[in-house]
Write a protein that holds these residues in place. Sequence first.
Motif, short mmCIF file in Angstrom:
data_model
loop_
_atom_site.label_atom_id
_atom_site.label_comp_id
_atom_site.label_asym_id
_atom_site.label_seq_id
_atom_site.Cartn_x
_atom_site.Cartn_y
_atom_site.Cartn_z
N TRP A 83 0.82 -1.21 0.00
CA TRP A 83 0.00 0.00 0.00
C TRP A 83 0.85 1.26 0.00
O TRP A 83 0.59 2.20 -0.75
N SER A 84 1.88 1.30 0.82
CA SER A 84 2.72 2.49 0.92
C SER A 84 3.42 2.78 -0.41
O SER A 84 3.52 3.93 -0.83
N LEU A 87 0.97 4.24 -2.88
CA LEU A 87 0.66 5.63 -2.58
C LEU A 87 1.77 6.56 -3.03
O LEU A 87 1.51 7.67 -3.49
N VAL A 98 -9.44 9.70 -2.57
CA VAL A 98 -9.46 8.86 -1.37
C VAL A 98 -9.57 9.73 -0.13
O VAL A 98 -10.29 9.41 0.82
N ARG A 99 -8.86 10.84 -0.14
CA ARG A 99 -8.92 11.76 1.00
C ARG A 99 -10.36 12.23 1.22
O ARG A 99 -10.81 12.34 2.35
N VAL A 102 -12.27 9.44 2.98
CA VAL A 102 -11.82 9.23 4.37
C VAL A 102 -12.18 10.41 5.26
O VAL A 102 -12.79 10.24 6.32
N VAL A 159 -8.54 2.90 12.07
CA VAL A 159 -8.33 2.55 10.66
C VAL A 159 -8.36 3.83 9.81
O VAL A 159 -7.51 4.02 8.93
N LEU A 160 -9.32 4.71 10.06
CA LEU A 160 -9.35 5.98 9.35
C LEU A 160 -8.09 6.79 9.62
O LEU A 160 -7.52 7.39 8.70
N ASP A 162 -5.14 5.64 10.41
CA ASP A 162 -4.01 5.02 9.71
C ASP A 162 -4.04 5.34 8.22
O ASP A 162 -2.98 5.60 7.62
N LEU A 163 -5.21 5.32 7.62
CA LEU A 163 -5.33 5.65 6.20
C LEU A 163 -4.87 7.08 5.94
O LEU A 163 -4.12 7.35 5.00
N GLU A 166 -1.14 7.29 6.11
CA GLU A 166 -0.47 6.68 4.97
C GLU A 166 -0.38 7.61 3.78
O GLU A 166 0.64 7.68 3.10
#
Length: 232
Positions: A83-84, A87, A98-99, A102, A159-160, A162-163, A166
């Motif tokens: 994932w990193s 991104l 995505v932002r 989220v 989770v939010l 962390d997203l 990232e």
Amino acid sequence: MPLGAVRPSPLVEQAAARLREQITGGDWPVGTRLPGETTLAKELGVGRSTVREALRVLAGAGLVRPRQGAGVFVIAAEAVEDWSSRLRRAAVADVYEVRMAVEVHAARLAARRRTPEDVTAIGAALEGRRAAAAADDAAFVDADIAFHAAVVAAAHNPVLADLFTEFTPVLRDGLTELLSLTTLRADDPGTGDAAHEALLRAVRDGDAEGAAEVLRRELEDPFAADPAARAT
């Protein structure tokens, strides 16, 4: 091609890299059963434990899979990108989409779940953003992101959070570049202040849909010339 002995350190990483080359280079096609640990250890000049760890690395990358009693088999010619890494390659526009997903939801949750400490933290971040208006673009972007991070933290969903963490590096680079290419802050050093204050107020007042709407409008047109007009 011969594997060749690896240097003393770091052994696992070097062994994994050599094995990966055999797979991605086509020497071991998909479906191939890898040589046993003893054979690989001898060719690489390392111990069996190092080979075992290297194979775990390749399994984690989606290149090989052990089969009970049968050995380790190649299952893909290319590693699965984490994932990193994805991104870091992503376009800022993609990250912004995505932002939007989220942060808008996080703002809604923040208004429902915020504690007095959260409101204080968001308020402090807003003051930090205002103070950074006198700084350069990079510092201002960092302060802006810190404000948004405080709102996401108030949602109390790890989770939010962390997203958001990232994709922050890509976001920071994109926004800093955006500001460097415009005269936006020359006209308004603290651009977007009214919208950010409106977001703080909505979260503080527990207005979930209001908070989501303020943020949605801001993110639809980042650092727009007059976000206050759309945030009221």
